[in-house]
Design an enzyme around this catalytic site. Sequence first.
Site, PDB file in Angstrom:
ATOM      1  N   ASN A   7       0.871  -1.174   0.000  1.00 29.33           N
ATOM      2  CA  ASN A   7       0.000   0.000   0.000  1.00 29.33           C
ATOM      3  C   ASN A   7       0.912   1.230   0.000  1.00 29.33           C
ATOM      4  O   ASN A   7       1.445   1.606   1.043  1.00 29.33           O
ATOM      5  CB  ASN A   7      -0.885  -0.057   1.262  1.00 29.33           C
ATOM      6  CG  ASN A   7      -1.843   1.106   1.346  1.00 29.33           C
ATOM      7  OD1 ASN A   7      -1.832   1.998   0.508  1.00 29.33           O
ATOM      8  ND2 ASN A   7      -2.663   1.103   2.379  1.00 29.33           N
ATOM      9  N   ARG A  91      -2.510  -2.083  -3.495  1.00 24.69           N
ATOM     10  CA  ARG A  91      -3.720  -1.308  -3.263  1.00 24.69           C
ATOM     11  C   ARG A  91      -3.697  -0.087  -4.172  1.00 24.69           C
ATOM     12  O   ARG A  91      -2.723   0.665  -4.177  1.00 24.69           O
ATOM     13  CB  ARG A  91      -3.785  -0.868  -1.804  1.00 24.69           C
ATOM     14  CG  ARG A  91      -4.991  -0.028  -1.558  1.00 24.69           C
ATOM     15  CD  ARG A  91      -5.155   0.327  -0.111  1.00 24.69           C
ATOM     16  NE  ARG A  91      -6.291   1.217   0.013  1.00 24.69           N
ATOM     17  CZ  ARG A  91      -6.400   2.151   0.935  1.00 24.69           C
ATOM     18  NH1 ARG A  91      -5.448   2.304   1.825  1.00 24.69           N
ATOM     19  NH2 ARG A  91      -7.457   2.913   0.980  1.00 24.69           N
ATOM     20  N   HIS A 180     -13.232   2.778   0.357  1.00 21.27           N
ATOM     21  CA  HIS A 180     -13.309   1.722   1.387  1.00 21.27           C
ATOM     22  C   HIS A 180     -13.988   0.468   0.828  1.00 21.27           C
ATOM     23  O   HIS A 180     -14.637  -0.281   1.566  1.00 21.27           O
ATOM     24  CB  HIS A 180     -14.122   2.175   2.616  1.00 21.27           C
ATOM     25  CG  HIS A 180     -13.464   3.238   3.445  1.00 21.27           C
ATOM     26  ND1 HIS A 180     -14.175   4.268   4.026  1.00 21.27           N
ATOM     27  CD2 HIS A 180     -12.179   3.438   3.797  1.00 21.27           C
ATOM     28  CE1 HIS A 180     -13.351   5.054   4.698  1.00 21.27           C
ATOM     29  NE2 HIS A 180     -12.129   4.571   4.566  1.00 21.27           N
ATOM     30  N   HIS A 208     -18.677   2.481   8.039  1.00 17.89           N
ATOM     31  CA  HIS A 208     -17.235   2.277   8.234  1.00 17.89           C
ATOM     32  C   HIS A 208     -16.712   3.575   8.849  1.00 17.89           C
ATOM     33  O   HIS A 208     -16.605   4.597   8.166  1.00 17.89           O
ATOM     34  CB  HIS A 208     -16.571   1.979   6.880  1.00 17.89           C
ATOM     35  CG  HIS A 208     -15.072   1.890   6.948  1.00 17.89           C
ATOM     36  ND1 HIS A 208     -14.369   0.717   6.723  1.00 17.89           N
ATOM     37  CD2 HIS A 208     -14.132   2.817   7.238  1.00 17.89           C
ATOM     38  CE1 HIS A 208     -13.067   0.950   6.872  1.00 17.89           C
ATOM     39  NE2 HIS A 208     -12.899   2.220   7.176  1.00 17.89           N
ATOM     40  N   ILE A 209     -16.457   3.536  10.155  1.00 20.57           N
ATOM     41  CA  ILE A 209     -16.056   4.764  10.859  1.00 20.57           C
ATOM     42  C   ILE A 209     -14.638   4.593  11.397  1.00 20.57           C
ATOM     43  O   ILE A 209     -14.411   3.920  12.410  1.00 20.57           O
ATOM     44  CB  ILE A 209     -17.023   5.089  12.032  1.00 20.57           C
ATOM     45  CG1 ILE A 209     -18.483   4.847  11.621  1.00 20.57           C
ATOM     46  CG2 ILE A 209     -16.808   6.525  12.515  1.00 20.57           C
ATOM     47  CD1 ILE A 209     -19.473   4.976  12.771  1.00 20.57           C
ATOM     48  N   ARG A 241     -11.334  15.493   7.922  1.00 23.27           N
ATOM     49  CA  ARG A 241     -12.035  15.940   6.709  1.00 23.27           C
ATOM     50  C   ARG A 241     -13.415  16.473   7.069  1.00 23.27           C
ATOM     51  O   ARG A 241     -14.092  15.902   7.921  1.00 23.27           O
ATOM     52  CB  ARG A 241     -12.208  14.786   5.718  1.00 23.27           C
ATOM     53  CG  ARG A 241     -10.918  14.255   5.151  1.00 23.27           C
ATOM     54  CD  ARG A 241     -11.211  13.347   3.955  1.00 23.27           C
ATOM     55  NE  ARG A 241     -10.036  12.593   3.584  1.00 23.27           N
ATOM     56  CZ  ARG A 241      -9.933  11.262   3.681  1.00 23.27           C
ATOM     57  NH1 ARG A 241     -10.956  10.530   4.119  1.00 23.27           N
ATOM     58  NH2 ARG A 241      -8.832  10.654   3.328  1.00 23.27           N
ATOM     59  N   ASP A 283      -8.649  12.068  17.156  1.00 21.52           N
ATOM     60  CA  ASP A 283      -8.811  10.728  17.713  1.00 21.52           C
ATOM     61  C   ASP A 283     -10.025  10.723  18.639  1.00 21.52           C
ATOM     62  O   ASP A 283     -10.095  11.510  19.586  1.00 21.52           O
ATOM     63  CB  ASP A 283      -7.537  10.339  18.482  1.00 21.52           C
ATOM     64  CG  ASP A 283      -7.528   8.874  18.853  1.00 21.52           C
ATOM     65  OD1 ASP A 283      -8.549   8.390  19.387  1.00 21.52           O
ATOM     66  OD2 ASP A 283      -6.512   8.204  18.597  1.00 21.52           O
ATOM     67  N   ARG A 284     -10.981   9.817  18.332  1.00 26.34           N
ATOM     68  CA  ARG A 284     -12.237   9.810  19.104  1.00 26.34           C
ATOM     69  C   ARG A 284     -12.005   9.495  20.578  1.00 26.34           C
ATOM     70  O   ARG A 284     -12.792   9.887  21.433  1.00 26.34           O
ATOM     71  CB  ARG A 284     -13.228   8.794  18.559  1.00 26.34           C
ATOM     72  CG  ARG A 284     -13.651   8.829  17.111  1.00 26.34           C
ATOM     73  CD  ARG A 284     -13.508  10.082  16.357  1.00 26.34           C
ATOM     74  NE  ARG A 284     -14.133   9.941  15.062  1.00 26.34           N
ATOM     75  CZ  ARG A 284     -13.500   9.570  13.943  1.00 26.34           C
ATOM     76  NH1 ARG A 284     -12.209   9.357  13.945  1.00 26.34           N
ATOM     77  NH2 ARG A 284     -14.165   9.456  12.808  1.00 26.34           N
ATOM     78  N   GLU A 386      -9.997  -5.989   5.685  1.00 24.24           N
ATOM     79  CA  GLU A 386      -9.739  -5.652   4.283  1.00 24.24           C
ATOM     80  C   GLU A 386      -8.635  -6.532   3.710  1.00 24.24           C
ATOM     81  O   GLU A 386      -8.626  -6.835   2.524  1.00 24.24           O
ATOM     82  CB  GLU A 386      -9.345  -4.177   4.176  1.00 24.24           C
ATOM     83  CG  GLU A 386     -10.460  -3.258   4.646  1.00 24.24           C
ATOM     84  CD  GLU A 386     -10.065  -1.794   4.659  1.00 24.24           C
ATOM     85  OE1 GLU A 386      -9.735  -1.288   5.745  1.00 24.24           O
ATOM     86  OE2 GLU A 386     -10.082  -1.158   3.598  1.00 24.24           O
TER      87      GLU A 386
HETATM   88  P1  ADP Z   1      -8.085   4.590   9.426  1.00 23.60           P
HETATM   89  O1  ADP Z   1      -7.836   3.204   8.893  1.00 23.60           O
HETATM   90  O2  ADP Z   1      -9.129   5.366   8.675  1.00 23.60           O
HETATM   91  O3  ADP Z   1      -6.847   5.389   9.704  1.00 23.60           O
HETATM   92  P2  ADP Z   1      -9.062   3.210  11.789  1.00 23.60           P
HETATM   93  O4  ADP Z   1     -10.159   2.380  11.224  1.00 23.60           O
HETATM   94  O5  ADP Z   1      -7.826   2.546  12.241  1.00 23.60           O
HETATM   95  O6  ADP Z   1      -8.744   4.444  10.850  1.00 23.60           O
HETATM   96  O7  ADP Z   1      -9.691   4.019  13.032  1.00 23.60           O
HETATM   97  C1  ADP Z   1      -8.969   5.008  13.703  1.00 23.60           C
HETATM   98  C2  ADP Z   1      -9.864   5.650  14.729  1.00 23.60           C
HETATM   99  O8  ADP Z   1     -10.359   4.635  15.630  1.00 23.60           O
HETATM  100  C3  ADP Z   1      -9.187   6.704  15.595  1.00 23.60           C
HETATM  101  O9  ADP Z   1      -9.866   7.949  15.509  1.00 23.60           O
HETATM  102  C4  ADP Z   1      -9.296   6.104  16.985  1.00 23.60           C
HETATM  103  O10 ADP Z   1      -9.542   7.041  17.945  1.00 23.60           O
HETATM  104  C5  ADP Z   1     -10.523   5.234  16.887  1.00 23.60           C
HETATM  105  N1  ADP Z   1     -10.569   4.304  18.013  1.00 23.60           N
HETATM  106  C6  ADP Z   1      -9.783   3.241  18.261  1.00 23.60           C
HETATM  107  N2  ADP Z   1     -10.124   2.699  19.465  1.00 23.60           N
HETATM  108  C7  ADP Z   1     -11.153   3.429  19.963  1.00 23.60           C
HETATM  109  C8  ADP Z   1     -11.947   3.385  21.158  1.00 23.60           C
HETATM  110  N3  ADP Z   1     -11.744   2.465  22.081  1.00 23.60           N
HETATM  111  N4  ADP Z   1     -12.902   4.322  21.323  1.00 23.60           N
HETATM  112  C9  ADP Z   1     -13.118   5.262  20.396  1.00 23.60           C
HETATM  113  N5  ADP Z   1     -12.413   5.351  19.255  1.00 23.60           N
HETATM  114  C10 ADP Z   1     -11.446   4.457  19.042  1.00 23.60           C
END
Ligand code: ADP
Length: 413
Positions: A7, A91, A180, A208-209, A241, A283-284, A386
């Site tokens: 990738n 990819r 995605h 897909h979040i 975004r 980051d959530r 994936e």
């Molecule tokens: P990408 O592949 O788009 O970079 P991911 O699918 O790996 O992203 O997701 C990353 C997100 O998942 C981050 O914003 C992270 O905060 C969130 N995340 C991971 N663990 C937790 C959790 N326990 N609670 C809330 N959010 C989480």
Amino acid sequence: MIILALNCGSSSLKYQLYDYSKKELLAKGIVERIGLEDPIISQESDKNKCKDIDVSIKDHTTAIKAMVKLLTDKEQGVIDDMSSISAVGHRVVHGGDKFTQSVKLTKEIIDTIRSLSYLAPLHNPANIDGIDAAMSILPNIDHIAIFDTAFHQSIPEKAFRYAVPISWYEDEKVRRYGFHGTSHLYISKRSAKLLGKEAKDCNLIILHIGNGVSVTAIENGLSVDTSMGMTPLEGAIMGTRSGDLDPAIPLFIEKRLKLSSDEVDSILNKESGLLAITGKYSDRRDIENNLETDKSCKLALEMECYRLKKYIGMYMAVLGRVDAIIFTAGVGENSGLIRELSVSGLENYGIKIDQAKNIGIFSKHGETELSTKESTIKIFMIPTNEEIVFIEDVVGVLNSKDTNHMKFDYSFK
Ligand code: ADP
């Protein structure tokens, strides 16, 4: 059979080495800061975790050479030499409207991918650099492209067209493509399995979040609409975004702040979304940890879930009948709070989440039903995978199978 998955981004290269026969990940790694100062390559395997910082990586070719060196290193490596690799899967972010499934890379196919670079100027050129470099270093094996967009090629014209001049569409290929794809494909097949139905009989809404977010409506197993558009900027609110906004806003800001279109594009992709609302977090976990003390975090959470709920409502209207709503990716798998808030208030539509159960469910628990017995629409958390789609597509193409996802016999379906 050993498969290498690549990738390539503009300054990074992520790789994974799989033993397909044993269904085992042998190693994964990342080369970062390609072409910049202080590049770094790190690799993880059962054997060890290692880093090589004393390297000079000026381009994708040297990055792949550094990867080869680490994979075959006597002490840190996992294979004796690269001849044990049967194929490489690449990819590719944008397949435009040219690719509906994974394909073997030939000169013509690479030229077509190159011709689509104007649609994904940050991604496709880097993908092609990676393909060129890998083909020159591993010339005697097959290289296969897996597209982020392919799964969404079933979206009908009424959903993929924008209401803009026809020449924008015909000449510039301005339309919805969606992204995605491998994740939505995997989740659609696993959901069918959990529902005890054939994929062709399932209507689903998949959320897909992750850092990037996309919501997809699946009708009879096929993607019929998705929230990301011509680029991954459209749709839900994401880590950095903006997602949907009035299309006049970028033009307004460009004029008011005297910014270039590249600057506005960069702000909307890298400095917007949750990062912009909170001023510091994308980051959530950080957002959820500061809800009590930081009003902007509370607002960011409310805005994110409100937008997700709007997409669920929209896609319920599109589908008419929905069998299941599925949460996946980093946030969808791990944030009970975001899952709960995204479906709260939808009880009258038959969507009832088991709050007590939901809040304690994380990725590590595996596929879990989160809806109550009374819920007429099921709610699932399904960890996405994936990589397995990627690897099985590579093997399928190698074996000259038709990898159209409605016909292909994925092991996980
Ligand atoms: P990408 O592949 O788009 O970079 P991911 O699918 O790996 O992203 O997701 C990353 C997100 O998942 C981050 O914003 C992270 O905060 C969130 N995340 C991971 N663990 C937790 C959790 N326990 N609670 C809330 N959010 C989480």
